[in-house]
Design a protein around this motif. Structure first.
Motif, PDB file in Angstrom:
ATOM      1  N   GLY A 162       0.756  -1.416   0.016  1.00 46.20           N
ATOM      2  CA  GLY A 162      -0.218   0.040  -0.145  1.00 46.20           C
ATOM      3  C   GLY A 162       0.871   1.191   0.086  1.00 46.20           C
ATOM      4  N   LEU A 163       1.892   1.295   0.926  1.00 44.21           N
ATOM      5  CA  LEU A 163       2.932   2.655   0.879  1.00 44.21           C
ATOM      6  C   LEU A 163       3.669   2.497  -0.547  1.00 44.21           C
ATOM      7  N   LEU A 164       4.022   1.511  -1.124  1.00 44.52           N
ATOM      8  CA  LEU A 164       4.847   1.509  -2.117  1.00 44.52           C
ATOM      9  C   LEU A 164       3.919   1.901  -3.460  1.00 44.52           C
ATOM     10  N   SER A 165       2.715   1.751  -3.499  1.00 39.67           N
ATOM     11  CA  SER A 165       1.862   2.195  -4.305  1.00 39.67           C
ATOM     12  C   SER A 165       2.000   3.769  -4.283  1.00 39.67           C
TER      13      SER A 165
ATOM     14  N   GLY B 153      -5.511   4.468  -2.776  1.00 35.81           N
ATOM     15  CA  GLY B 153      -6.707   4.484  -1.845  1.00 35.81           C
ATOM     16  C   GLY B 153      -7.086   2.920  -1.707  1.00 35.81           C
ATOM     17  N   THR B 154      -7.131   2.554  -2.930  1.00 33.13           N
ATOM     18  CA  THR B 154      -7.885   0.939  -2.644  1.00 33.13           C
ATOM     19  C   THR B 154      -6.927  -0.078  -2.056  1.00 33.13           C
ATOM     20  N   LEU B 155      -5.739   0.007  -2.454  1.00 36.28           N
ATOM     21  CA  LEU B 155      -4.607  -0.702  -2.084  1.00 36.28           C
ATOM     22  C   LEU B 155      -4.472  -0.601  -0.425  1.00 36.28           C
ATOM     23  N   ILE B 156      -4.341   0.482  -0.165  1.00 39.60           N
ATOM     24  CA  ILE B 156      -4.131   0.937   1.349  1.00 39.60           C
ATOM     25  C   ILE B 156      -5.218   0.012   2.150  1.00 39.60           C
ATOM     26  N   THR B 157      -6.727   0.332   1.660  1.00 37.28           N
ATOM     27  CA  THR B 157      -7.624  -0.250   2.600  1.00 37.28           C
ATOM     28  C   THR B 157      -7.689  -1.842   2.390  1.00 37.28           C
ATOM     29  N   LEU B 158      -7.280  -2.278   1.280  1.00 36.35           N
ATOM     30  CA  LEU B 158      -7.066  -3.605   0.946  1.00 36.35           C
ATOM     31  C   LEU B 158      -6.103  -4.446   1.982  1.00 36.35           C
ATOM     32  N   GLU B 159      -4.893  -3.647   2.106  1.00 38.31           N
ATOM     33  CA  GLU B 159      -3.786  -4.246   2.737  1.00 38.31           C
ATOM     34  C   GLU B 159      -4.135  -4.286   4.266  1.00 38.31           C
ATOM     35  N   LYS B 160      -5.031  -3.461   4.669  1.00 40.40           N
ATOM     36  CA  LYS B 160      -5.490  -3.197   6.296  1.00 40.40           C
ATOM     37  C   LYS B 160      -6.876  -4.087   6.211  1.00 40.40           C
ATOM     38  N   ALA B 161      -6.964  -4.871   5.344  1.00 43.13           N
ATOM     39  CA  ALA B 161      -8.227  -5.790   5.396  1.00 43.13           C
ATOM     40  C   ALA B 161      -9.564  -5.120   5.738  1.00 43.13           C
TER      41      ALA B 161
ATOM     42  N   PRO C  97     -14.460  -0.542  -1.750  1.00 46.22           N
ATOM     43  CA  PRO C  97     -15.098  -0.092  -2.822  1.00 46.22           C
ATOM     44  C   PRO C  97     -15.421   1.441  -2.696  1.00 46.22           C
ATOM     45  N   MET C  98     -15.439   2.119  -1.584  1.00 46.23           N
ATOM     46  CA  MET C  98     -15.910   3.266  -1.387  1.00 46.23           C
ATOM     47  C   MET C  98     -14.716   4.146  -2.078  1.00 46.23           C
TER      48      MET C  98
END
Length: 322
Positions: free
Chosen positions: A191-194, A231-239, A244-245
């Protein structure tokens, strides 16, 4: 380095260097394994900060941020005397800006390896998120005369206000970027790398002021839309199930505003909107249609902020005229 054809070459080099810097950040991740983090406390908690900060670790982040900011601001002030907006020329000021940003990226990488912390120890997470939102709002308003505010609807702005934005937007956007960059340590979660890759591209945009690329709509839309990925990757990383928001919210902006700057073809515009609606249906079929209201959050923030800024600019322009 004032060849009118060099802007594309500089962009390609900058993208390659950005990718290399992200790769280097990832390679250095094992050296950070001994960093102790506090338990994640939810949405308002920033996880990537050390549990045992001290004066030196804090000073290293604030000093790096301050020097980075001052150097860029001074360069912007000096470059204003060499105004060639849209000329396509990559000048010595552009090269200087690229090098300054590169040096401070490397310094922040080193600072992370030694002390780890960013500004997050001392300021709340919403300041970093908010600065990016305001940057996107500012971009939305500045591009309104070219592509419209929403579904191609253009809103006239006073000439004085447009001139004001053109002159001073660089100071604010450079602050938003540099502040956000130093808010985070250069850790290597995906998430941070993105986010770092996105940030480095934004630094490239910041550095290439007064060139045709700086005003290129395709390039600008890429930068505006990439926040959806991060934004999507950060939220996915944190489960976090609200991913989708972020994806639907930022893609709403693409479907209902950004695309209108890329093409005048009505079929393409309508097709993009249809694809967007279909995508939202798929996402919220999984997320739950009872959460469909989330789609409105990001567009409401960006359009709402844009309306406020437009009203302020109109009011300021009217007072000047009076």
């Amino acid at each position: 380095m004032e060849n009118k054809d060099n802007v594309k070459r500089v962009l390609i080099i900058s993208v390659v260097v950005s990718a290399a810097l992200v790769f280097l950040t990832w390679l250095l991740v094992p050296r950070l394994d001994n960093t102790i983090h506090l338990p994640d406390k939810g949405a308002h908690w920033y996880f990537w900060q050390r549990a045992d900060p001290n004066f030196i670790s804090r000073l290293s982040a604030w000093l790096g941020y301050s020097l980075h900011q001052v150097f860029i601001w001074l360069l912007i002030i000096k470059a204003r005397k060499n105004d060639r907006t849209g000329s396509g020329v990559v000048s010595r000021y552009n090269i200087a800006a690229l090098l300054i940003n590169l040096v401070f990226i490397l310094l922040h990488m080193l600072q992370t390896q030694i002390w780890y912390d960013g500004l997050a120890q001392d300021v709340p997470i919403w300041t970093s998120q908010g600065s990016v939102i305001v940057m996107l709002v500012l971009t939305l308003v500045m591009l309104t005369p070219r592509r419209g505010f929403i579904i191609g609807k253009k809103i006239s702005l006073p000439t004085r206000s447009i001139k004001f934005l053109n002159i001073f937007h660089g100071f604010f956007i450079s602050w938003a970027l540099i502040y956000t960059f130093w808010f985070h340590p250069m850790d290597g979660s995906y998430g941070l790398l993105s986010g770092f890759f996105y940030m480095f591209l934004l630094f490239t945009q910041l550095s290439l002021f007064n060139t045709k690329l700086h005003l290129n709509m395709k390039w600008l839309v890429v930068l505006e839309t990439m926040v959806a990925v991060h934004g999507t990757l950060i939220t996915l990383e944190k489960a976090n199930p609200i991913w989708p928001m972020f994806l639907s919210g930022f893609l709403f902006m693409f479907a209902f505003t950004y695309i209108f700057g890329l093409t005048k073809n009505k079929l393409i515009r309508i097709g993009v909107i249809i694809l967007y609606i279909a995508g939202v249906i798929v996402m919220y079929n999984v997320r739950g249609f009872n959460n469909l209201y989330e789609v409105s959050f990001i567009p409401a923030a960006l359009y709402g902020g844009g309306i406020v800024l437009i009203l302020l600019l109109k009011l300021a322009g009217k007072k000047k005229a009076d």
